[in-house]
Design an enzyme around this catalytic site. Structure first.
Site, PDB file in Angstrom:
ATOM      1  NE  ARG A 153      -4.409  10.428   3.680  1.00  0.00           N
ATOM      2  CZ  ARG A 153      -3.938   9.268   3.271  1.00  0.00           C
ATOM      3  NH1 ARG A 153      -3.792   9.006   1.989  1.00  0.00           N
ATOM      4  NH2 ARG A 153      -3.641   8.324   4.124  1.00  0.00           N
ATOM      5  CG  ASP A 209      -2.290   0.648   0.914  1.00  0.00           C
ATOM      6  OD1 ASP A 209      -2.308   1.891   1.011  1.00  0.00           O
ATOM      7  OD2 ASP A 209      -3.291  -0.015   0.579  1.00  0.00           O
ATOM      8  CG  ASP A 210       0.223   6.071   0.823  1.00  0.00           C
ATOM      9  OD1 ASP A 210       1.220   6.354   0.151  1.00  0.00           O
ATOM     10  OD2 ASP A 210      -0.589   6.902   1.254  1.00  0.00           O
ATOM     11  CG  ASP A 213     -10.387   4.170   3.927  1.00  0.00           C
ATOM     12  OD1 ASP A 213     -10.049   3.234   3.177  1.00  0.00           O
ATOM     13  OD2 ASP A 213      -9.911   5.313   3.841  1.00  0.00           O
ATOM     14  CD1 TRP A 232      -7.234   5.544  -9.318  1.00  0.00           C
ATOM     15  CD2 TRP A 232      -5.885   4.696 -10.883  1.00  0.00           C
ATOM     16  NE1 TRP A 232      -6.994   6.523 -10.244  1.00  0.00           N
ATOM     17  CE2 TRP A 232      -6.171   6.028 -11.213  1.00  0.00           C
ATOM     18  CE3 TRP A 232      -5.065   3.948 -11.742  1.00  0.00           C
ATOM     19  CZ2 TRP A 232      -5.679   6.636 -12.360  1.00  0.00           C
ATOM     20  CZ3 TRP A 232      -4.569   4.560 -12.885  1.00  0.00           C
ATOM     21  CH2 TRP A 232      -4.872   5.894 -13.179  1.00  0.00           C
ATOM     22  CG  ASP A 233      -6.503   5.528  -2.172  1.00  0.00           C
ATOM     23  OD1 ASP A 233      -7.680   5.945  -2.193  1.00  0.00           O
ATOM     24  OD2 ASP A 233      -5.904   5.227  -1.129  1.00  0.00           O
ATOM     25  CG  MET A 234      -9.239  10.304  -6.586  1.00  0.00           C
ATOM     26  SD  MET A 234     -10.125  11.558  -5.659  1.00  0.00           S
ATOM     27  CE  MET A 234     -10.327  12.791  -6.887  1.00  0.00           C
TER      28      MET A 234
HETATM   29  C1  DGJ Z   1      -7.075   5.346   1.667  1.00  0.00           C
HETATM   30  C2  DGJ Z   1      -7.382   3.906   1.384  1.00  0.00           C
HETATM   31  O1  DGJ Z   1      -8.740   3.675   1.372  1.00  0.00           O
HETATM   32  C3  DGJ Z   1      -6.651   3.044   2.371  1.00  0.00           C
HETATM   33  O2  DGJ Z   1      -7.005   1.706   2.227  1.00  0.00           O
HETATM   34  C4  DGJ Z   1      -5.177   3.243   2.166  1.00  0.00           C
HETATM   35  O3  DGJ Z   1      -4.812   2.780   0.904  1.00  0.00           O
HETATM   36  C5  DGJ Z   1      -4.826   4.707   2.329  1.00  0.00           C
HETATM   37  N1  DGJ Z   1      -5.655   5.553   1.515  1.00  0.00           N
HETATM   38  C6  DGJ Z   1      -3.392   4.946   1.989  1.00  0.00           C
HETATM   39  O4  DGJ Z   1      -3.059   6.274   2.010  1.00  0.00           O
END
Ligand code: DGJ
Length: 730
Positions: free
Chosen positions: A444, A367-368, A549, A478-480
């Site tokens: 953020r 992940d991140d 989340d 692919w996050d946002m």
């Molecule tokens: C939000 C995502 O929903 C989480 O699962 C995680 O990937 C974080 N971002 C990482 O910054």
């Protein structure tokens, strides 16, 4: 033929397996909506039309003596603008001469084979012989503005798709301030609107409200479809429940700003209009240019909300989701986010992978935090070079190590964003959405890249295609992670800034189309801080989306319940996480967490090193259980057996194989009781005359007994106990 046309009367009937949608163009060229409901074939429904001289509802100029004809009281397929219909408008335009007016009249029609496509936008598709298209052409003769209404008829799927195309056929620029995708007028009846509201970590909570005299509006102006509202609504008769009653679904295939409006008129008809939000929207059409609205998916059933949901679930799974993973069982993954957050090394990741492999997990998702200067969420987005110092090796060698454990490798990205503290921002500050002379709002601690600009999309494409080309990555999350503000593009002149928000979404789609097209072997999972962009537009590119989340199993019961109204179960990313849960602090049994998470694309989000021996043993079993049930969960019919919002004792849901050969019952007690009364549920979707064996106990029941008599569970005690059992036809 699903489209029946009575040319003489200009009457069009769109017939699906169980429904009919009917419209007609009158002698003056106005296109009326006549009927949408249970099948009536091609029977001419004009006898239901009601005309009255309604005070203060004006009459079109050239037929002003026809005092009982007013657009203010006519059910219509799409409205014009400024011509005497005071209900919700589909359109708002200004013409070259400064007038705010559009008076569309019927010009003709065309029947097209197969399903229309919408340039630059996701839309449903035909798997071969499933769909016929009707196009109705209209024109505003004074300005030259042309309107094409498209209807895709998926007969066997009981789905009618719509979109509108506006083309400037005149000689002067025309400005669109509102251009809805569809208008649905229901001439009779009382209707409730069910919509899906929420917030970060609690998305898609169904809310049911009678459609008022006045306008009920939901939508998003956040640049994405959002956690707060979902681009899906249901109009249901007041008596409609899970199993009985009339209801209409309307879902936008769109991921940006949207608006859904419903209104009960003075004559008690109901109008639903949906499309791109008109907030700060202004699109200039030069002569010859066209604007394509996003698609809307419409469906009707008189079989209740459950039946409507199954219709959408099947349609989205088969006619929106695409690619190699559309129909395949998914690997079980472990994601390191809740295990480590930003605090990891390559060694730690290898240790998670090694231990997860022993439990039966197939893939590690990093992940991140693996790139640039990204040890917290205050910096680094945009600098997509691997942080080898942190990993202690190259990405290639990390992947190799993971593969040596027999696991696949997946990775997290957030391409649409940039941190002000990043080299990308320092080099290209103008690539972020921001307004000259103003300090941009941050979310953020990050800014949004201006994907309305081709060079930004081009840069992101080369960056991420390179990442995927150079590494054996099997999965991308692919996050946002923020809502849009300062929606001003330096690529657009001042008078075109009202186009920036939609052009941003078109840029996202363009990038996704290129990347998913070039890397079909990669499974892409969508995410926007969990479920902030859980919509049909995204499902066109991502066959699964991280649902929320919030990984707390008890909260997830509601989130997954709400999501199930419109979306297939297998599209919902859901993981077992550690306890106490990181979002709520609640402790739930591992068994319950497993039952909830396996109603989706299953995985884990924890540190295996912190598990006890018993937990590890249970997880091994849990993964085998998921693999045993996956077909039923992914391809079976889904039934909500309780209302997760209001039933405060337990939540129950079920899957039944489409051929009635098996069923999986799931129950979670959300509020255990002293001296409890029995938990009794009626199964669904079985064959009444067939016999079923409960696989654990071996007990045998008839389908009729389980459906009409019901099934009584053993007493469940303790904190949030869960129960799951499978019935096999014998
Ligand atoms: C939000 C995502 O929903 C989480 O699962 C995680 O990937 C974080 N971002 C990482 O910054």
């Amino acid at each position: 033929m699903s489209i029946a046309i009575d040319k003489e009367n200009r009457l069009f009937s769109l017939n699906t397996a169980h429904t009919t949608y009917q419209l007609f163009a009158d002698d003056n060229g106005f296109v009326h909506h006549l009927y949408y409901g249970r099948s009536i074939g091609s029977f001419d429904m004009r006898f239901t039309e009601y005309y009255s001289d309604c005070g203060f509802s004006p009459n079109p100029g050239h037929i002003h003596m026809q005092r009982d004809f007013s657009l203010d009281t006519r059910p219509q397929e799409y409205t014009g603008c400024g011509i005497g219909d005071y209900r919700i408008s589909s359109l708002s335009v200004s013409n070259g001469d400064g007038s705010y007016s559009a008076d569309f009249r019927y010009v003709g029609f065309a029947v097209l084979d197969g399903k229309y496509a919408i340039p630059g936008l996701p839309a449903s598709y035909d798997n071969g012989g499933e769909c016929e298209t009707l196009r109705i052409d209209l024109k505003d003769h004074a300005s030259g503005l042309e309107l094409a209404l498209y209807y895709g008829v998926f007969a066997e799927k009981d789905m009618i798709t719509r979109c509108a195309v506006l083309r400037n056929g005149g000689g002067n620029p025309i400005k669109l301030y509102k251009a809805a995708s569809a208008c649905l007028d229901l001439p009779f009846g009382k209707w409730d609107m069910i919509h899906f509201q929420g917030r970060h970590c609690m998305e898609r909570m169904p809310e049911r409200t009678p459609v008022p005299h006045g306008v009920l509006t939901v939508g998003s102006d956040r640049g994405t479809s959002s956690h707060q509202h979902n681009p899906f609504a249901i109009l249901a008769a007041p008596e409609t429940c899970e199993e009985f009653g009339q209801c209409y679904g309307a879902m936008l295939v769109y991921s940006g700003n949207f608006k859904i409006e419903a209104e009960c008129s003075q004559l008690q008809s109901t109008r639903l209009v949906l499309g791109i939000s008109d907030q700060r929207f202004c699109w200039t059409l030069e002569p010859g240019e066209a604007f394509h609205t996003p698609e809307v998916l419409l469906s009707f059933t008189d079989g209740g909300l459950g039946s409507l949901s199954r219709c959408y679930q099947e349609f989205l799974a088969e006619n929106i989701c695409r690619g190699a993973y559309r129909d395949t069982p998914r690997q079980v993954l472990i994601n390191n986010w809740e295990a480590t957050y930003f605090n990891f090394t390559g060694e730690k990741l290898c240790s998670i992978a090694r231990q997860a492999k022993e439990l039966g997990v197939d893939m590690l998702v990093l992940d991140d935090g693996w790139f640039g200067k990204r040890d917290s969420d205050y910096s680094g987005l945009g600098d997509w070079d691997v942080n080898e110092k942190k990993l202690g090796c190259t990405l290639t060698s990390l992947i190799q190590k993971i593969q040596d454990y027999g696991m696949d490798f997946g990775i997290w990205v957030e391409p649409e964003m940039v941190s002000p503290d990043s080299d990308l921002y320092r080099t290209h500050p103008d690539w972020a959405l921001s307004i000259p002379g103003r300090t941009p709002v941050q979310g953020r601690s990050q800014l949004v890249l201006d994907l309305s600009r081709e060079e930004v999309v081009g840069y992101l494409y080369s960056c991420f295609s390179n990442l995927l080309r150079c590494h054996e990555i099997r999965y991308v999350k692919w996050d946002m992670n923020r809502s849009l503000t300062d929606v001003f593009s330096r690529g657009l002149p001042p008078e075109r800034q009202g186009e920036a928000a939609h052009r941003y979404v078109l840029g996202v789609y363009n990038l996704l189309e290129r990347l998913t097209g070039e890397f079909p072997e990669v499974l892409f999972e969508g995410c926007s801080g969990g479920g902030g962009r859980f919509d049909a537009g995204m499902l066109y590119y991502f066959p699964q989306i991280w649902c929320s989340d919030d990984t707390d199993a008890i909260e997830r019961l509601k989130i997954q319940y709400g999501t199930s109204f419109g979306y297939p179960i297998r599209t919902m990313g859901s993981h077992v996480s550690a306890v106490p849960n990181h979002q709520t602090g609640r402790t739930t049994p591992l068994h319950t967490r497993g039952i909830v998470a396996m109603s989706g694309s299953f995985g884990y989000e924890l540190d295996p090193q912190k598990l006890s021996r018993e937990d590890k043993e249970e997880i091994r079993e849990q993964i085998l259980t998921f693999r045993r049930h996956q077909d039923l969960i992914f391809y079976g019919d889904y039934y909500r057996l309780t209302n997760a919002m209001t039933d405060d004792y337990f939540t129950a849901w079920q899957f039944a194989a489409k051929d009635g050969s098996a069923a999986l019952l799931n129950v979670v007690v959300v509020a255990p009781k002293a001296n409890p009364y029995p938990i009794h549920v009626h199964l669904k979707g079985l064959q009444p005359e067939a016999m079923y064996r409960e696989t654990e106990s071996g007990s045998v029941y008839s389908g009729a007994a389980l459906m009409y008599g019901g099934y009584t569970l053993p007493i469940l005690t303790g904190d949030y106990p869960g129960f799951q059992c499978r019935f096999e036809r014998i």
